[in-house]
Design a protein around this motif. Structure first.
Motif, PDB file in Angstrom:
ATOM      1  N   ALA B   4       0.838  -1.195   0.000  1.00 54.25           N
ATOM      2  CA  ALA B   4       0.000   0.000   0.000  1.00 54.25           C
ATOM      3  C   ALA B   4       0.872   1.243   0.000  1.00 54.25           C
ATOM      4  CB  ALA B   4      -0.882  -0.014   1.242  1.00 54.25           C
ATOM      5  N   ASN B   5       0.335   2.312  -0.556  1.00 53.88           N
ATOM      6  CA  ASN B   5       1.108   3.546  -0.625  1.00 53.88           C
ATOM      7  C   ASN B   5       0.969   4.347   0.668  1.00 53.88           C
ATOM      8  OD1 ASN B   5       2.845   5.292  -1.838  1.00 53.88           O
ATOM      9  ND2 ASN B   5       1.232   6.472  -2.840  1.00 53.88           N
ATOM     10  N   THR B   6       1.570   3.809   1.701  1.00 58.51           N
ATOM     11  CA  THR B   6       1.574   4.491   2.991  1.00 58.51           C
ATOM     12  C   THR B   6       3.004   4.485   3.508  1.00 58.51           C
ATOM     13  OG1 THR B   6       1.231   2.406   4.138  1.00 58.51           O
ATOM     14  CG2 THR B   6      -0.742   3.668   3.591  1.00 58.51           C
ATOM     15  N   VAL B   7       3.213   5.209   4.603  1.00 62.81           N
ATOM     16  CA  VAL B   7       4.555   5.243   5.180  1.00 62.81           C
ATOM     17  C   VAL B   7       4.964   3.827   5.602  1.00 62.81           C
ATOM     18  CG1 VAL B   7       5.962   6.130   7.052  1.00 62.81           C
ATOM     19  CG2 VAL B   7       4.372   7.637   5.872  1.00 62.81           C
ATOM     20  N   ASN B   8       4.025   3.109   6.217  1.00 59.61           N
ATOM     21  CA  ASN B   8       4.334   1.732   6.610  1.00 59.61           C
ATOM     22  C   ASN B   8       4.657   0.877   5.392  1.00 59.61           C
ATOM     23  OD1 ASN B   8       4.242   1.767   9.390  1.00 59.61           O
ATOM     24  ND2 ASN B   8       2.002   1.693   9.417  1.00 59.61           N
ATOM     25  N   GLY B   9       3.927   1.139   4.313  1.00 56.26           N
ATOM     26  CA  GLY B   9       4.182   0.410   3.080  1.00 56.26           C
ATOM     27  C   GLY B   9       5.586   0.644   2.579  1.00 56.26           C
ATOM     28  N   ARG B  10       6.024   1.893   2.689  1.00 56.18           N
ATOM     29  CA  ARG B  10       7.382   2.230   2.236  1.00 56.18           C
ATOM     30  C   ARG B  10       8.437   1.540   3.093  1.00 56.18           C
ATOM     31  NH1 ARG B  10       7.572   6.542  -1.631  1.00 56.18           N
ATOM     32  NH2 ARG B  10       5.600   6.239  -2.690  1.00 56.18           N
ATOM     33  N   ILE B  11       8.183   1.498   4.400  1.00 58.54           N
ATOM     34  CA  ILE B  11       9.149   0.837   5.287  1.00 58.54           C
ATOM     35  C   ILE B  11       9.227  -0.640   4.924  1.00 58.54           C
ATOM     36  CG2 ILE B  11       9.620   0.191   7.687  1.00 58.54           C
ATOM     37  CD1 ILE B  11       8.289   2.856   8.496  1.00 58.54           C
ATOM     38  N   GLU B  12       8.054  -1.218   4.685  1.00 58.53           N
ATOM     39  CA  GLU B  12       7.983  -2.622   4.285  1.00 58.53           C
ATOM     40  C   GLU B  12       8.764  -2.836   2.991  1.00 58.53           C
ATOM     41  OE1 GLU B  12       7.646  -5.921   5.370  1.00 58.53           O
ATOM     42  OE2 GLU B  12       6.773  -4.431   6.702  1.00 58.53           O
TER      43      GLU B  12
END
Lengths: 284, 61
Positions: B4-12
């Motif tokens: 997903a295009n979220t901050v958590n997604g980016r960390i993942e």
């Protein structure tokens, strides 16, 4: 994808570094050298020139020690001015200082570009509001607030040779602490904006985003005060501080503009019809 | 584009894209850079950056 972001950030950094290096070479170097000369002349005039000579030694970061003996404020003033002014008592010649400073100006752009527009932007992009280019500019604003804006609320740019009442040992953690406070303010402003935008609309979101900056200003008010006074005329000191502040603003503006440019160029190049990318009407 | 295009997604995403050694190398590099900037107060380095520090608004004399 991460490598792509980092490359783009460093490229933007290179552009900004070029501009800031040029600013260093053409504007800042001659002005700082001139201000140093003025300081030195003022010191000589006040008849303490010899003390300045004898007070030299290697503690150019000697603010630590000078700060402790408040009674000898004159001596400390002399050696400070001597440090910047004479340049026969610094560790390096003015030519080296100038060259290294220009190189550092270039690297400064690269470091900020890589750190903020490379790494931080990769992680935070989804949380930054607005269309594509706006995100780059918001990142630039947040970077400026974090690196310079917030610390300057307590420790604004000082003119060469100016004496500061807080010791270096106090100012370093203070500067770092204000950088942290600035970063937190930006992050929480972004968070508040996103949350309120969903639940309560645009106006509430904007108000919510402003609150953390109000808190940042409040922190700056309660922070210890740093009295600055130098031998230069107050008008010149204000002008120099303003110019240096302007230089940093320019640096971040160029960073953001270059970053926005590289992003849109990169997107039209790869031209992959990514779902959810509703921005650019896919150039033919 | 599964994440997903979220901050958590980016960390993942960073976690899957980067090998642990790459992350360790990056962290070490940043630490070294920070350490250098903080503690290289050697007169040679400090003084030769005099003009730059003023231009960047980081004056410490």
């Amino acid at each position: 994808m991460f490598a792509e972001y980092l490359t783009r950030g460093v490229k933007a950094g290179l552009v900004a570094g070029l501009v800031f290096g040029l600013f260093m070479a053409v504007v800042a170097n001659p002005l700082v050298a001139y201000a140093d000369e003025l300081n030195h002349a003022a010191v000589e005039e006040s008849g303490h020139g010899h003390e300045a000579e004898s007070a030299h030694s290697h503690d150019s970061e000697g603010a630590h020690s000078h700060e402790t003996d408040g009674a000898h404020s004159h001596d400390s003033g002399d050696s400070h001015a001597g440090e910047g002014g004479g340049h026969h008592d610094t560790a390096v010649s003015m030519a080296v200082t100038k060259a290294v400073s220009v190189a550092a100006g270039g690297l400064w752009g690269v470091v900020l570009g890589g750190a903020f527009f490379g790494v931080a932007f990769f992680f935070l992009e989804p949380a930054i509001p607005g269309p594509d280019a706006t995100r780059s500019y918001l990142m630039g604003l947040a970077g400026f607030v974090t690196v310079s804006g917030a610390p300057w609320l307590v420790l604004p740019p000082a003119a060469p040779g100016a004496e500061q009442s807080l010791s270096v040992a106090t100012r370093l953690p203070l500067y770092a602490g204000m950088m942290l406070a600035g970063a937190l303010a930006c992050l929480s402003a972004g968070y508040a904006y996103a949350r309120l935008r969903e639940s309560s609309g645009l106006v509430a979101a904007v108000v919510g985003a402003v609150v953390p900056f109000g808190l940042l200003a409040a922190v700056a008010v309660v922070a210890p005060e740093n009295a600055v006074h130098g031998a230069l005329s107050p008008t010149l000191e204000t002008g120099l501080a303003g110019l240096f502040a302007f230089g940093q603003l320019l640096l971040w503006l160029v960073l953001a503009a270059a970053h926005a440019q590289f992003r849109s160029a990169g997107e039209s190049e790869s031209a992959t019809p990514i779902a959810g990318r509703d921005s650019a009407p896919a150039a033919d | 584009m599964a994440t997903a295009n979220t901050v958590n997604g980016r960390i993942e995403r960073a976690r899957t894209e980067l090998a642990p050694t790459q992350m360790a190398a990056g962290a070490l590099f940043i630490a070294a850079l920070g350490f250098t900037l903080l503690f290289v107060q050697d007169p040679l380095v400090h003084d030769s950056l005099h003009n730059f520090r003023h231009a960047a608004g980081i004056a410490c004399h």
